[in-house]
Design an enzyme around this catalytic site. Structure first.
Site, PDB file in Angstrom:
ATOM      1  N   TRP A  44       0.823  -1.212   0.000  1.00  0.00           N
ATOM      2  CA  TRP A  44       0.000   0.000   0.000  1.00  0.00           C
ATOM      3  C   TRP A  44       0.855   1.258   0.000  1.00  0.00           C
ATOM      4  O   TRP A  44       0.313   2.374  -0.059  1.00  0.00           O
ATOM      5  CB  TRP A  44      -0.919   0.021   1.221  1.00  0.00           C
ATOM      6  CG  TRP A  44      -2.013  -0.994   1.172  1.00  0.00           C
ATOM      7  CD1 TRP A  44      -2.014  -2.179   0.490  1.00  0.00           C
ATOM      8  CD2 TRP A  44      -3.274  -0.935   1.836  1.00  0.00           C
ATOM      9  NE1 TRP A  44      -3.192  -2.862   0.696  1.00  0.00           N
ATOM     10  CE2 TRP A  44      -3.981  -2.123   1.519  1.00  0.00           C
ATOM     11  CE3 TRP A  44      -3.878  -0.020   2.682  1.00  0.00           C
ATOM     12  CZ2 TRP A  44      -5.256  -2.393   2.018  1.00  0.00           C
ATOM     13  CZ3 TRP A  44      -5.148  -0.290   3.169  1.00  0.00           C
ATOM     14  CH2 TRP A  44      -5.835  -1.466   2.840  1.00  0.00           C
ATOM     15  N   ALA A  45       2.167   1.114   0.150  1.00  0.00           N
ATOM     16  CA  ALA A  45       3.035   2.305   0.216  1.00  0.00           C
ATOM     17  C   ALA A  45       2.961   3.022  -1.123  1.00  0.00           C
ATOM     18  O   ALA A  45       3.109   2.416  -2.179  1.00  0.00           O
ATOM     19  CB  ALA A  45       4.465   1.883   0.526  1.00  0.00           C
ATOM     20  N   GLU A 113       9.625  14.827  -1.024  1.00  0.00           N
ATOM     21  CA  GLU A 113       8.654  14.652   0.063  1.00  0.00           C
ATOM     22  C   GLU A 113       9.089  15.488   1.260  1.00  0.00           C
ATOM     23  O   GLU A 113      10.231  15.976   1.316  1.00  0.00           O
ATOM     24  CB  GLU A 113       8.492  13.170   0.423  1.00  0.00           C
ATOM     25  CG  GLU A 113       7.772  12.400  -0.679  1.00  0.00           C
ATOM     26  CD  GLU A 113       7.391  10.975  -0.324  1.00  0.00           C
ATOM     27  OE1 GLU A 113       7.764  10.493   0.749  1.00  0.00           O
ATOM     28  OE2 GLU A 113       6.712  10.345  -1.150  1.00  0.00           O
ATOM     29  N   HIS A 230      -0.365  10.156   9.552  1.00  0.00           N
ATOM     30  CA  HIS A 230      -0.213  10.758   8.224  1.00  0.00           C
ATOM     31  C   HIS A 230      -1.252  11.854   8.085  1.00  0.00           C
ATOM     32  O   HIS A 230      -2.435  11.629   8.369  1.00  0.00           O
ATOM     33  CB  HIS A 230      -0.393   9.701   7.134  1.00  0.00           C
ATOM     34  CG  HIS A 230       0.158  10.128   5.802  1.00  0.00           C
ATOM     35  ND1 HIS A 230      -0.413  11.137   5.070  1.00  0.00           N
ATOM     36  CD2 HIS A 230       1.223   9.700   5.088  1.00  0.00           C
ATOM     37  CE1 HIS A 230       0.285  11.309   3.949  1.00  0.00           C
ATOM     38  NE2 HIS A 230       1.292  10.444   3.941  1.00  0.00           N
ATOM     39  N   ARG A 276       6.295  15.765   9.045  1.00  0.00           N
ATOM     40  CA  ARG A 276       4.972  15.142   9.007  1.00  0.00           C
ATOM     41  C   ARG A 276       4.174  15.338  10.299  1.00  0.00           C
ATOM     42  O   ARG A 276       2.958  15.510  10.257  1.00  0.00           O
ATOM     43  CB  ARG A 276       5.149  13.651   8.708  1.00  0.00           C
ATOM     44  CG  ARG A 276       3.880  12.963   8.369  1.00  0.00           C
ATOM     45  CD  ARG A 276       4.128  11.545   7.918  1.00  0.00           C
ATOM     46  NE  ARG A 276       4.540  11.485   6.523  1.00  0.00           N
ATOM     47  CZ  ARG A 276       4.767  10.354   5.869  1.00  0.00           C
ATOM     48  NH1 ARG A 276       4.631   9.194   6.478  1.00  0.00           N
ATOM     49  NH2 ARG A 276       5.138  10.350   4.611  1.00  0.00           N
ATOM     50  N   HIS A 335      -0.422   5.750  10.803  1.00  0.00           N
ATOM     51  CA  HIS A 335       0.171   5.354   9.520  1.00  0.00           C
ATOM     52  C   HIS A 335       1.389   4.456   9.701  1.00  0.00           C
ATOM     53  O   HIS A 335       1.593   3.517   8.926  1.00  0.00           O
ATOM     54  CB  HIS A 335       0.563   6.636   8.777  1.00  0.00           C
ATOM     55  CG  HIS A 335       1.202   6.426   7.445  1.00  0.00           C
ATOM     56  ND1 HIS A 335       0.544   5.827   6.396  1.00  0.00           N
ATOM     57  CD2 HIS A 335       2.439   6.743   6.977  1.00  0.00           C
ATOM     58  CE1 HIS A 335       1.345   5.784   5.337  1.00  0.00           C
ATOM     59  NE2 HIS A 335       2.509   6.313   5.671  1.00  0.00           N
ATOM     60  N   ARG A 370       9.409   9.569  11.659  1.00  0.00           N
ATOM     61  CA  ARG A 370      10.089   8.973  10.502  1.00  0.00           C
ATOM     62  C   ARG A 370      10.092   9.919   9.309  1.00  0.00           C
ATOM     63  O   ARG A 370       9.065  10.522   8.976  1.00  0.00           O
ATOM     64  CB  ARG A 370       9.369   7.680  10.118  1.00  0.00           C
ATOM     65  CG  ARG A 370       9.939   6.966   8.921  1.00  0.00           C
ATOM     66  CD  ARG A 370       9.089   5.741   8.623  1.00  0.00           C
ATOM     67  NE  ARG A 370       7.729   6.134   8.329  1.00  0.00           N
ATOM     68  CZ  ARG A 370       7.211   6.192   7.119  1.00  0.00           C
ATOM     69  NH1 ARG A 370       7.931   5.843   6.068  1.00  0.00           N
ATOM     70  NH2 ARG A 370       5.965   6.564   6.927  1.00  0.00           N
TER      71      ARG A 370
HETATM   72  C1  SIN Z   1       3.330   8.887   1.406  1.00  0.00           C
HETATM   73  O1  SIN Z   1       3.441   8.523   0.255  1.00  0.00           O
HETATM   74  O2  SIN Z   1       2.863   9.962   1.747  1.00  0.00           O
HETATM   75  C2  SIN Z   1       3.724   7.948   2.491  1.00  0.00           C
HETATM   76  C3  SIN Z   1       5.153   7.618   2.350  1.00  0.00           C
HETATM   77  C4  SIN Z   1       5.653   7.141   3.645  1.00  0.00           C
HETATM   78  O3  SIN Z   1       4.891   7.012   4.596  1.00  0.00           O
HETATM   79  O4  SIN Z   1       6.862   6.927   3.727  1.00  0.00           O
END
Ligand code: SIN
Length: 513
Positions: A44-45, A113, A230, A276, A335, A370
């Site tokens: 699911w990532a 990201e 998340h 995050r 998450h 993380r």
């Molecule tokens: C995301 O794609 O936002 C999640 C990636 C992650 O949790 O490392």
């Protein structure tokens, strides 16, 4: 009791598959609750795997970002070790057939990201990294004669002998009495704990059972309180909540409220690309205030979202949202569990005979927060290290043949939902002592409600550890935000056994007469 010379791998996600391949030709018995490739969080990532692939980037810069995001509790040596190995694992996955996105010159396309100082997330078809990596690894495992996969089975507890782990008990995933398997080594790679919360992005099976099983056997659990939320789970009422990957914000998507106002600009100079935990608290605050937070992809992506982020687009369609024309309503959702079975650099736990990798493990890489897309990377690095540490063995072993197993009840869904709601209410994005103690009380009641169900006991063990460690950490750090202790104290990692956690848990309320 069934003896085998095969190494038992609990779980069938990225870490499990990769470790089995590294161990080959050593015979392995893999316990997969679902058909291979389904049901694991790895599939699911969406984002991808973080790796310094651009010549202008470096493993040291990636390590520095990991340490910075982790809010003071990342082990910098582990960060350097993991980021230095990242490139080699991307090349291995490529060789195994993962179709990473490439530009016309053949270079890896890299996403940006949050909290990364560089675009360094290697991706597949925008948001398909987890699914495609798993597809490649499943094919390789299916072709590996050394791997026996038991599909439709779960490990329920560890078999203990002479102070060490000597195997597992396993049962049918659809419910049966367990049978004991004695094995030379056990590697737990069975995922984290997000599904212990009622609002989560994790698949339904990922409910802390792998960590709880090790905890019930006496393993030390590290950083249990650090659960990552998340910020952009799609708030469509689906359980689990579909993810809207952070890469969308990397492409310029904005977080707005019902009045169309951006709220992250007031909270952090990096706004939507802040760490995050900060974005999750921003989204949570808007949601609590009834201001309906949403991810606006219209200007940044427009119709590109349909082709470049197909998983997000499909989730929107299921919810009746048109992401080309409408902001996507979002919520903060459990998450990723930074905490887990404490391991050394070779994936060895505190119990002889037991190794762990992936989200079930706590290696010291993630700290209290993380860095995005470091999860799959950590699974790859420590799966390999654990496999090498378990070492060589006999080159062949007969397949394990199981007897008929008499039926036994599964965890009561009403109790499981009560547990999940208690975790979201008491150990969620914002915590305090009163809420954590209330959650611990409910956990004890849930556990007492079906005391003969090992799967439920595994879930309540992990839930207990999360709440007890959160109660003891009287500060706020990264994803662990205590409204009654908003300051930051001296940095430290937490280490706890289940018996220490249970000592902090109130007894269940007696039933009224
Ligand atoms: C995301 O794609 O936002 C999640 C990636 C992650 O949790 O490392």
């Amino acid at each position: 009791m069934i003896p085998t010379d095969r190494v038992v791998i609990v779980g069938a996600g990225l870490g499990a598959l990769y470790a089995a391949l590294v161990m080959a030709p050593r015979p392995v018995l893999m316990i997969s609750p679902d058909p291979l490739g389904q049901g694991a969080s790895s599939a699911w990532a969406q984002g991808g795997v973080a790796a310094a692939m651009d010549p202008a980037d470096s493993a040291d810069a990636h390590a520095a970002d990991t340490v910075r995001a982790g809010a003071g509790t990342v082990n910098p040596e582990v960060a350097r070790l993991v980021t230095a190995e990242a490139r080699a694992h991307i090349l291995t996955l490529t060789t195994l057939g993962t179709p990473f996105d490439r530009d016309p010159a053949g270079e890896y396309v890299l996403s940006r990201e949050a909290a990364h100082s560089f675009a360094r997330v290697v991706r597949v078809k925008g948001d398909q990294a987890g699914a495609e990596i798993m597809r490649a690894l499943v094919a390789a495992v299916r072709a590996a004669p050394s791997v026996q996969v038991l599909e439709g089975f779960v490990a329920t507890s560890l078999l203990l002998e002479a102070g060490g782990v000597a195997g597992i008990h396993l049962a049918r995933a659809m419910g049966s009495q367990p049978v004991a398997i004695r094995a030379p080594a056990v590697l737990i790679a069975g995922g984290g704990s997000g599904g212990l919360y009622s609002v989560t992005t994790n698949p339904p099976r990922i409910r802390g059972e792998a960590i709880g099983m090790a905890a019930r056997a006496g393993a030390v659990i590290a950083d249990a309180e650090f659960v990552q939320f998340h910020p952009t789970a799609i708030a469509s009422g689906e359980d689990p909540a579909p993810l809207a990957t952070e890469a969308l914000r990397g492409e310029g998507a904005l977080l707005v409220n019902a009045a169309g106002q951006r709220f992250m600009t007031a909270l952090h100079p990096d706004a939507e690309l802040a760490p995050r935990d900060i974005v999750a608290r921003g989204v949570y605050a808007e949601w609590r205030a009834g201001r309906v937070p949403a991810l606006d992809c219209r200007k940044a992506l427009s119709a590109r979202i349909l082709t470049q982020f197909p998983a997000v687009a499909a989730a929107c369609v299921r919810a009746g949202i048109d992401p080309v024309r409408q902001p996507i309503p979002v919520a903060a959702a459990a998450h990723y569990h930074m905490g887990g079975i404490e391991t050394d650099w070779d994936g060895r736990s505190s119990l002889p005979g037991l190794w762990a990798c992936g989200e079930a493990a706590s290696t010291g890489l993630h700290g209290a927060n993380r860095l995005a897309s470091n999860g799959l990377l950590e699974a790859l690095v420590f799966a390999r290290r654990a496999a090498l540490s378990i070492g060589a063995g006999p080159a062949a072993a007969p397949p394990v043949i199981l007897p008929e197993l008499p039926p036994a009840p599964l965890p009561d869904p009403t109790l499981v939902m009560r547990l999940r709601e208690a975790m979201t209410a008491g150990a969620g994005v914002l915590r305090d002592a009163v809420g954590l103690q209330a959650a611990l009380r409910v956990i004890a009641e849930v556990e007492a409600g079906q005391s003969d169900c090992p799967q439920l006991q595994n879930m309540t063990a992990t839930a207990t550890l999360i709440c007890a460690a959160a109660l003891l950490r009287r500060e706020s750090r990264g994803a662990h935000a205590r409204t009654d202790h908003p300051h930051t104290a001296a940095p430290h990692r937490s280490r706890m056994t289940l018996s220490q956690a249970l000592a902090l848990r109130p007894a269940p309320e007696p039933e009224p007469l």
